[in-house]
Design a protein around this motif. Structure first.
Motif, PDB file in Angstrom:
ATOM      1  N   THR A   5      -0.996 -72.124  23.946  1.00  0.00           N
ATOM      2  CA  THR A   5      -2.310 -71.328  23.714  1.00  0.00           C
ATOM      3  C   THR A   5      -2.090 -70.114  24.594  1.00  0.00           C
ATOM      4  OG1 THR A   5      -3.736 -73.311  23.903  1.00  0.00           O
ATOM      5  CG2 THR A   5      -4.885 -71.133  24.168  1.00  0.00           C
ATOM      6  N   PRO A   6      -1.958 -68.866  23.797  1.00  0.00           N
ATOM      7  CA  PRO A   6      -1.850 -67.576  24.465  1.00  0.00           C
ATOM      8  C   PRO A   6      -2.835 -67.312  25.831  1.00  0.00           C
ATOM      9  CG  PRO A   6      -2.003 -66.996  22.395  1.00  0.00           C
ATOM     10  CD  PRO A   6      -2.274 -68.478  22.445  1.00  0.00           C
ATOM     11  N   GLN A   7      -2.477 -66.877  26.913  1.00  0.00           N
ATOM     12  CA  GLN A   7      -3.114 -66.719  28.079  1.00  0.00           C
ATOM     13  C   GLN A   7      -4.031 -65.422  28.043  1.00  0.00           C
ATOM     14  OE1 GLN A   7      -3.733 -69.174  30.040  1.00  0.00           O
ATOM     15  NE2 GLN A   7      -2.402 -70.327  28.546  1.00  0.00           N
ATOM     16  N   SER A   8      -3.302 -64.453  27.338  1.00  0.00           N
ATOM     17  CA  SER A   8      -4.021 -63.099  27.242  1.00  0.00           C
ATOM     18  C   SER A   8      -4.224 -62.649  25.742  1.00  0.00           C
ATOM     19  CB  SER A   8      -3.194 -62.236  27.910  1.00  0.00           C
ATOM     20  OG  SER A   8      -1.876 -62.167  27.771  1.00  0.00           O
ATOM     21  N   ALA A   9      -4.917 -61.897  25.560  1.00  0.00           N
ATOM     22  CA  ALA A   9      -5.148 -61.149  24.191  1.00  0.00           C
ATOM     23  C   ALA A   9      -4.032 -60.368  24.074  1.00  0.00           C
ATOM     24  CB  ALA A   9      -6.479 -60.438  24.152  1.00  0.00           C
ATOM     25  N   LEU A  10      -3.811 -60.321  22.828  1.00  0.00           N
ATOM     26  CA  LEU A  10      -2.618 -59.488  22.234  1.00  0.00           C
ATOM     27  C   LEU A  10      -3.089 -57.962  22.420  1.00  0.00           C
ATOM     28  CD1 LEU A  10      -1.650 -61.180  19.034  1.00  0.00           C
ATOM     29  CD2 LEU A  10      -0.490 -61.160  21.411  1.00  0.00           C
ATOM     30  N   PRO A  11      -2.015 -57.077  22.697  1.00  0.00           N
ATOM     31  CA  PRO A  11      -2.443 -55.606  23.172  1.00  0.00           C
ATOM     32  C   PRO A  11      -2.577 -54.893  21.596  1.00  0.00           C
ATOM     33  CG  PRO A  11      -0.100 -56.345  23.374  1.00  0.00           C
ATOM     34  CD  PRO A  11      -0.731 -57.406  23.162  1.00  0.00           C
ATOM     35  N   LYS A  12      -3.422 -53.976  21.725  1.00  0.00           N
ATOM     36  CA  LYS A  12      -3.355 -52.956  20.567  1.00  0.00           C
ATOM     37  C   LYS A  12      -2.344 -51.815  20.639  1.00  0.00           C
ATOM     38  CE  LYS A  12      -6.928 -55.401  19.018  1.00  0.00           C
ATOM     39  NZ  LYS A  12      -6.812 -56.505  18.091  1.00  0.00           N
ATOM     40  N   LEU A  13      -1.334 -52.005  19.673  1.00  0.00           N
ATOM     41  CA  LEU A  13      -0.535 -50.980  19.789  1.00  0.00           C
ATOM     42  C   LEU A  13      -0.386 -50.151  18.548  1.00  0.00           C
ATOM     43  CD1 LEU A  13       2.420 -53.705  21.233  1.00  0.00           C
ATOM     44  CD2 LEU A  13       1.124 -51.853  22.573  1.00  0.00           C
ATOM     45  N   GLU A  14       0.194 -48.821  18.723  1.00  0.00           N
ATOM     46  CA  GLU A  14       0.275 -47.929  17.744  1.00  0.00           C
ATOM     47  C   GLU A  14       1.736 -47.719  17.724  1.00  0.00           C
ATOM     48  OE1 GLU A  14      -2.146 -44.686  17.738  1.00  0.00           O
ATOM     49  OE2 GLU A  14      -3.968 -45.796  18.208  1.00  0.00           O
ATOM     50  N   ASP A  15       2.131 -47.422  16.372  1.00  0.00           N
ATOM     51  CA  ASP A  15       3.690 -46.969  16.267  1.00  0.00           C
ATOM     52  C   ASP A  15       4.581 -47.677  16.682  1.00  0.00           C
ATOM     53  OD1 ASP A  15       2.654 -44.566  15.092  1.00  0.00           O
ATOM     54  OD2 ASP A  15       2.459 -43.708  17.023  1.00  0.00           O
ATOM     55  N   ALA A 146       6.648 -60.842  21.266  1.00  0.00           N
ATOM     56  CA  ALA A 146       7.342 -59.403  20.841  1.00  0.00           C
ATOM     57  C   ALA A 146       6.055 -58.462  21.287  1.00  0.00           C
ATOM     58  CB  ALA A 146       7.810 -59.179  19.713  1.00  0.00           C
ATOM     59  N   LEU A 147       4.971 -58.473  20.615  1.00  0.00           N
ATOM     60  CA  LEU A 147       4.001 -57.564  20.748  1.00  0.00           C
ATOM     61  C   LEU A 147       3.509 -57.171  22.419  1.00  0.00           C
ATOM     62  CD1 LEU A 147       1.484 -58.251  17.889  1.00  0.00           C
ATOM     63  CD2 LEU A 147       3.323 -56.411  18.093  1.00  0.00           C
ATOM     64  N   LYS A 148       3.485 -58.331  23.306  1.00  0.00           N
ATOM     65  CA  LYS A 148       3.327 -58.362  24.353  1.00  0.00           C
ATOM     66  C   LYS A 148       4.174 -57.775  25.287  1.00  0.00           C
ATOM     67  CE  LYS A 148       0.203 -62.308  24.874  1.00  0.00           C
ATOM     68  NZ  LYS A 148      -0.137 -63.536  25.365  1.00  0.00           N
ATOM     69  N   MET A 149       5.565 -57.753  24.792  1.00  0.00           N
ATOM     70  CA  MET A 149       6.818 -57.311  25.657  1.00  0.00           C
ATOM     71  C   MET A 149       6.842 -55.882  25.258  1.00  0.00           C
ATOM     72  SD  MET A 149       7.840 -59.533  27.757  1.00  0.00           S
ATOM     73  CE  MET A 149       9.470 -58.651  28.445  1.00  0.00           C
ATOM     74  N   VAL A 150       6.510 -55.380  23.952  1.00  0.00           N
ATOM     75  CA  VAL A 150       6.620 -54.008  23.718  1.00  0.00           C
ATOM     76  C   VAL A 150       5.531 -53.405  24.524  1.00  0.00           C
ATOM     77  CG1 VAL A 150       5.696 -52.352  21.765  1.00  0.00           C
ATOM     78  CG2 VAL A 150       7.380 -54.358  21.401  1.00  0.00           C
ATOM     79  N   ALA A 151       4.295 -53.928  24.802  1.00  0.00           N
ATOM     80  CA  ALA A 151       3.369 -53.478  25.608  1.00  0.00           C
ATOM     81  C   ALA A 151       3.797 -53.331  27.091  1.00  0.00           C
ATOM     82  CB  ALA A 151       2.027 -54.196  25.623  1.00  0.00           C
ATOM     83  N   LEU A 152       4.579 -54.166  27.476  1.00  0.00           N
ATOM     84  CA  LEU A 152       4.961 -54.122  28.932  1.00  0.00           C
ATOM     85  C   LEU A 152       6.139 -53.129  29.061  1.00  0.00           C
ATOM     86  CD1 LEU A 152       5.495 -55.731  31.964  1.00  0.00           C
ATOM     87  CD2 LEU A 152       7.469 -56.763  30.705  1.00  0.00           C
ATOM     88  N   ASN A 153       7.012 -52.961  27.964  1.00  0.00           N
ATOM     89  CA  ASN A 153       7.959 -52.044  28.082  1.00  0.00           C
ATOM     90  C   ASN A 153       7.262 -50.581  28.131  1.00  0.00           C
ATOM     91  OD1 ASN A 153      10.680 -51.346  28.229  1.00  0.00           O
ATOM     92  ND2 ASN A 153      11.076 -51.585  26.067  1.00  0.00           N
ATOM     93  N   ARG A 154       6.399 -50.373  27.148  1.00  0.00           N
ATOM     94  CA  ARG A 154       5.812 -49.208  27.143  1.00  0.00           C
ATOM     95  C   ARG A 154       5.118 -48.911  28.504  1.00  0.00           C
ATOM     96  NH1 ARG A 154       3.399 -48.315  21.112  1.00  0.00           N
ATOM     97  NH2 ARG A 154       5.372 -48.397  20.077  1.00  0.00           N
TER      98      ARG A 154
END
Length: 159
Positions: A5-15, A146-154
């Motif tokens: 179960t994900p512990q946090s909401a998925l980030p809203k990312l663009e591009d 992947a989405l969470k790690m993209v947000a972290l990377n940014r």
């Protein structure tokens, strides 16, 4: 066993562009994992042109595919998807070690995350349970990661 179960909401990312390298071996399982990943990415705003899917023969080749995808500079993350089912020989151990070390090396050396979506199971039913069965879809979980790690990377890039 409990389901992830994900512990946090998925980030809203663009591009965002995500590449997925999928092993053909155990294709009835890896295709379900791939479909779960693609579905999650699309439900979070990515379009077909934001998702690149490439196929490789087996799990060992996933590291090479991920490396080539990273080298293009076109992606924010790479997901590797495979399924290795234990047999009667040590082949299972060598394959699992190879793909794990390859992915770890890429994560240490590259600027984008490589997400481990490789099932390493003792029997086929365990894989089926994790590819859309009783235990969910690990491909979906890989896409969430992947989405969470993209947000972290940014976010780190902005520090």
């Amino acid at each position: 066993m409990s389901q992830f179960t994900p512990q946090s909401a998925l980030p809203k990312l663009e591009d965002v562009r995500i590449a997925i390298a999928v092993a053909e071996w155990n294709g009835h399982i890896t295709s379900a994992l791939r479909d779960g990943a693609v579905s999650l990415l699309k439900s979070n705003g990515l379009k077909d042109e934001d998702i690149a899917v490439v196929s490789v023969p087996g799990a060992v080749e996933l590291t090479f595919a991920a490396s080539k995808l990273i080298e293009t500079g076109n992606f924010d993350a790479v997901i590797i998807i495979g399924c290795v089912i234990k047999g009667d020989t040590p082949h299972f151990d060598y394959v699992c070690q190879s793909v794990t070390q390859g992915m770890t090396s890429l994560n240490a050396d590259c600027d984008i995350p490589v997400i481990f979506g490789v099932l390493t199971v003792n029997e086929e039913q365990q894989a089926l349970d994790r590819a859309g069965g009783a235990l969910g879809n690990k491909g979906t979980e890989a896409a969430e990661t992947a989405l969470k790690m993209v947000a972290l990377n940014r976010a780190v890039d902005e520090l």
